[in-house]
Design a protein around this motif. Sequence first.
Motif, PDB file in Angstrom:
ATOM      1  N   LYS A  18       0.801  -6.388  -7.615  1.00 56.59           N
ATOM      2  CA  LYS A  18      -0.490  -7.051  -7.383  1.00 56.59           C
ATOM      3  C   LYS A  18      -0.259  -8.463  -6.838  1.00 56.59           C
ATOM      4  O   LYS A  18       0.442  -9.256  -7.436  1.00 56.59           O
ATOM      5  N   HIS A  19      -0.823  -8.746  -5.691  1.00 58.70           N
ATOM      6  CA  HIS A  19      -0.729 -10.053  -5.046  1.00 58.70           C
ATOM      7  C   HIS A  19       0.695 -10.423  -4.629  1.00 58.70           C
ATOM      8  O   HIS A  19       0.924 -11.519  -4.143  1.00 58.70           O
ATOM      9  N   GLY A  20       1.682  -9.553  -4.861  1.00 54.74           N
ATOM     10  CA  GLY A  20       3.068  -9.890  -4.511  1.00 54.74           C
ATOM     11  C   GLY A  20       3.473  -9.178  -3.225  1.00 54.74           C
ATOM     12  O   GLY A  20       3.280  -7.974  -3.098  1.00 54.74           O
ATOM     13  N   VAL A  73      -7.265 -11.350  -1.195  1.00 56.78           N
ATOM     14  CA  VAL A  73      -7.098 -10.045  -0.558  1.00 56.78           C
ATOM     15  C   VAL A  73      -7.682 -10.130   0.846  1.00 56.78           C
ATOM     16  O   VAL A  73      -8.875 -10.374   1.030  1.00 56.78           O
ATOM     17  N   LEU A  74      -6.822  -9.948   1.835  1.00 56.65           N
ATOM     18  CA  LEU A  74      -7.255 -10.090   3.226  1.00 56.65           C
ATOM     19  C   LEU A  74      -7.755  -8.753   3.754  1.00 56.65           C
ATOM     20  O   LEU A  74      -7.159  -7.715   3.496  1.00 56.65           O
ATOM     21  N   ARG A  75      -8.827  -8.800   4.487  1.00 57.84           N
ATOM     22  CA  ARG A  75      -9.363  -7.577   5.090  1.00 57.84           C
ATOM     23  C   ARG A  75      -9.209  -7.599   6.600  1.00 57.84           C
ATOM     24  O   ARG A  75      -9.333  -6.591   7.259  1.00 57.84           O
ATOM     25  N   GLN A 107      -6.038   3.609   4.387  1.00 62.90           N
ATOM     26  CA  GLN A 107      -7.162   4.103   3.586  1.00 62.90           C
ATOM     27  C   GLN A 107      -7.756   2.990   2.726  1.00 62.90           C
ATOM     28  O   GLN A 107      -7.948   3.143   1.524  1.00 62.90           O
ATOM     29  N   GLY A 108      -7.981   1.855   3.393  1.00 61.73           N
ATOM     30  CA  GLY A 108      -8.651   0.748   2.723  1.00 61.73           C
ATOM     31  C   GLY A 108      -7.769  -0.084   1.808  1.00 61.73           C
ATOM     32  O   GLY A 108      -8.186  -1.093   1.275  1.00 61.73           O
ATOM     33  N   ARG A 109      -6.518   0.374   1.611  1.00 61.00           N
ATOM     34  CA  ARG A 109      -5.606  -0.370   0.735  1.00 61.00           C
ATOM     35  C   ARG A 109      -4.684  -1.253   1.569  1.00 61.00           C
ATOM     36  O   ARG A 109      -4.232  -0.846   2.639  1.00 61.00           O
ATOM     37  N   VAL A 110      -4.401  -2.444   1.043  1.00 62.99           N
ATOM     38  CA  VAL A 110      -3.480  -3.329   1.755  1.00 62.99           C
ATOM     39  C   VAL A 110      -2.052  -2.912   1.389  1.00 62.99           C
ATOM     40  O   VAL A 110      -1.632  -3.071   0.250  1.00 62.99           O
ATOM     41  N   GLY A 143      -0.786   1.815   9.853  1.00 63.91           N
ATOM     42  CA  GLY A 143      -0.965   1.736   8.398  1.00 63.91           C
ATOM     43  C   GLY A 143      -0.562   2.992   7.657  1.00 63.91           C
ATOM     44  O   GLY A 143       0.220   2.947   6.711  1.00 63.91           O
ATOM     45  N   SER A 144      -1.081   4.135   8.139  1.00 64.01           N
ATOM     46  CA  SER A 144      -0.782   5.359   7.395  1.00 64.01           C
ATOM     47  C   SER A 144       0.682   5.760   7.560  1.00 64.01           C
ATOM     48  O   SER A 144       1.281   6.333   6.655  1.00 64.01           O
ATOM     49  N   ALA A 145       1.246   5.427   8.750  1.00 61.57           N
ATOM     50  CA  ALA A 145       2.674   5.728   8.945  1.00 61.57           C
ATOM     51  C   ALA A 145       3.521   4.925   7.970  1.00 61.57           C
ATOM     52  O   ALA A 145       4.464   5.436   7.368  1.00 61.57           O
ATOM     53  N   VAL A 146       3.123   3.646   7.807  1.00 65.42           N
ATOM     54  CA  VAL A 146       3.856   2.788   6.865  1.00 65.42           C
ATOM     55  C   VAL A 146       3.747   3.366   5.464  1.00 65.42           C
ATOM     56  O   VAL A 146       4.737   3.493   4.738  1.00 65.42           O
ATOM     57  N   GLU A 147       2.519   3.766   5.125  1.00 65.62           N
ATOM     58  CA  GLU A 147       2.317   4.301   3.787  1.00 65.62           C
ATOM     59  C   GLU A 147       3.141   5.559   3.550  1.00 65.62           C
ATOM     60  O   GLU A 147       3.781   5.727   2.516  1.00 65.62           O
ATOM     61  N   LYS A 148       3.133   6.443   4.570  1.00 69.06           N
ATOM     62  CA  LYS A 148       3.916   7.679   4.460  1.00 69.06           C
ATOM     63  C   LYS A 148       5.402   7.363   4.272  1.00 69.06           C
ATOM     64  O   LYS A 148       6.072   7.901   3.404  1.00 69.06           O
ATOM     65  N   ALA A 149       5.869   6.442   5.121  1.00 65.96           N
ATOM     66  CA  ALA A 149       7.292   6.096   5.061  1.00 65.96           C
ATOM     67  C   ALA A 149       7.636   5.470   3.712  1.00 65.96           C
ATOM     68  O   ALA A 149       8.704   5.728   3.155  1.00 65.96           O
ATOM     69  N   LEU A 150       6.679   4.663   3.205  1.00 72.87           N
ATOM     70  CA  LEU A 150       6.911   4.049   1.901  1.00 72.87           C
ATOM     71  C   LEU A 150       7.060   5.116   0.820  1.00 72.87           C
ATOM     72  O   LEU A 150       7.930   5.050  -0.044  1.00 72.87           O
TER      73      LEU A 150
END
Lengths: 117, 577
Positions: free
Chosen positions: B60-62, B85-87, B120-123, B154-161
């Motif tokens: 969180k925040h890190g 939280v930046l949008r 999906q809306g998450r940072v 974004g989603s590629a990063v998330e998938k890779a993560l």
Amino acid sequence: MSEFKVHHRDGEGVSVIDLKGYLDAHTAPDLENAFQKLINEKKFNIVVNCRDLSYISSAGLGVFMAYIEDVRKNQGDIKLTNMSPKVYNVFDLLGFPILYEIYKDELEAVGKFGPRK
Amino acid sequence: MHNKRPAQKQSSSYDLLPLFEFSNVVNSSLDLKFILDTVLLTVMGKMLVSKGMVLLTREKHGYEIVNAKGVDAGLVGQTITLTQVLRKATVTDRLSSANKPWVTFFKANGQKLIVPILAQGRVVGLLTLGERLGGKKYAEPDKQLIHSLVNLSGSAVEKALMIDQLKEVNRDLDRKLQELNTLFDLGKEFNVVLQPEKVIRLLTFSLLGQIGVNRYAICLGEGKNMQVVASRLEQELASCDVLLSLQELTRAESVEELARKKKFADVAALLRQSGIRVAVPMLVQREVKGMILLGDRMRGGSYERSDLEFLSSLANLAIISIENARLFRETLEKQRMEDELAIAREIQQGLLPRSLPSIPGFEVAAINVPSKQVGGDYYDVLAISPTEYVFAIGDVSGKGTGAALLMANVQASLRAFAPMGLSMSEATSRINNLTSQNTGQGKFITFFWGTLDLKSGMMRYVNAGHNPPYLFRADGTLEKLDVGGIILGLMATMTPYEETSVSMQKGDVLVMYTDGVSEAMNSKEEDFTEERLEEILRTSLSLPAGEIIANVRTALELYTRDTPQSDDITMLVVKAL
């Protein structure tokens, strides 16, 4: 369980140990004896060829740890070669690639010891 | 984003095709580093920026800096905290005042714009960019383009993560599996290895291999009796005394952790001096029976809680095997002693007369009850001529085979010298000389023998330090036969043995016994005593010889009850009819 064998051969100032089969707690003393014999004979340039090694346990890795210091103190080294992916994975999991030089090929490892003095 | 028409119009000046290609490239990869590199470099190229970073959300925040271009590479790995939280893409100057330190940080590293990576809306991360070349400002359309580019990935990063996480989980599982394999491997081997030394050697190998440590000490024993059995330390432990205060340890602990506890602070300081990082107690039913001490891990890194748990399991597995090996050795030793005792018993029983000769006008009875440990009692009855009979009783010091062999010696010399027609004094001297040559330090024999002459009704005897036999006269008086000399086997004869003779009349009862009778103990460790023996004998004198012995035996059994017999019980009774 396949039988474990340690075979040792000399050449060009480098001693090669061939491992075959399972290196585990049961067979670790065999490798220990092989290292001890080389050290007693003051042969400190050692290559361990793992081509026919099908399994290695922590106890097996421990034998390498137990002797590496003595060998390096005498300007020698234990280099490892020809590992199967399965055996390499165990070495890698336990962080051994940082501690030991691992080569694809025996000749390459032998070459790293430099010309015979 | 339809509220700003001019911006939308302007964005059409950018080519959409590369945007599509970009999306294809990043979304077809699962390699996080490649994706982040591509995003950062693409954005930097489009905006003509020479500095940029990518940060990934860690907690969180890190946010951890994972990629840095054109700025100090040493920043990679640092984590920054942003409460806001930046949008959307935000100029760093405009971050809220709570993030002031980071505004300064971004400024110092020339980062001008900060863009959230949304999935999906998450940072899932942040991308920061430096000044544009030529000092161009980030106009609203630029920000929107960057926003779109970044969020295409974004989603590629998330998938890779997620893939990275899975890989990490997989590796953790592999590591756990390896730990289990190690325990299994050792458990299997420990079951068949019954030498503690070998168990320790295998334990050492497994520690070195699994933990990757080269400095260690293994100590075994309890409390003050702990000893180093295997060790390789820069500065060896002088003794295990330092470990005494670790007796309360119930699980593996890092020395760092120990140092924080007051009662372990001193020992922690000492262990640290020897380069020890971890202490692992070896527990059998919660009692410390050994200790494993380990130094730094050669490949670096600290001891995690999971490592300590593994070490505890390994230590406990090993100590049980070591204990088992010790018990096995003890059992073997016990078995060996029992075998030896069986041999001793066989020798001893073989030396006792199988049957007693019948002597005209006399009744003879004897008993020998060997104790579990086999003492060295001996009795004999020999006919040396048709009218002369020898009675002998003896007790060899010590127990077991040694005592039995010494007894064999006495028996052989008695049987050799008795019929030779020597005086009893002379014969005793010779028996003594022979046995004292053959006995070791501190071994001796108490011995009594008498020769009954049927023609005269007299018995000559020599008592070499044996409990004086009782001669109960028919009239009720009691004589104790104590004439003789020193016990046999201590030294060559210096002073001749005295011999004397007593008469054996009708109704007289001669009772020879060993101290196994008078010193038989009850549960309170009290002796039966000679007084009790005399008393029971007195009330039995009218009975046949065999029944006199039976009476004594019954009295002994009543007295000792279930107390185990600690010495041989031997009696020889001769009654003149």
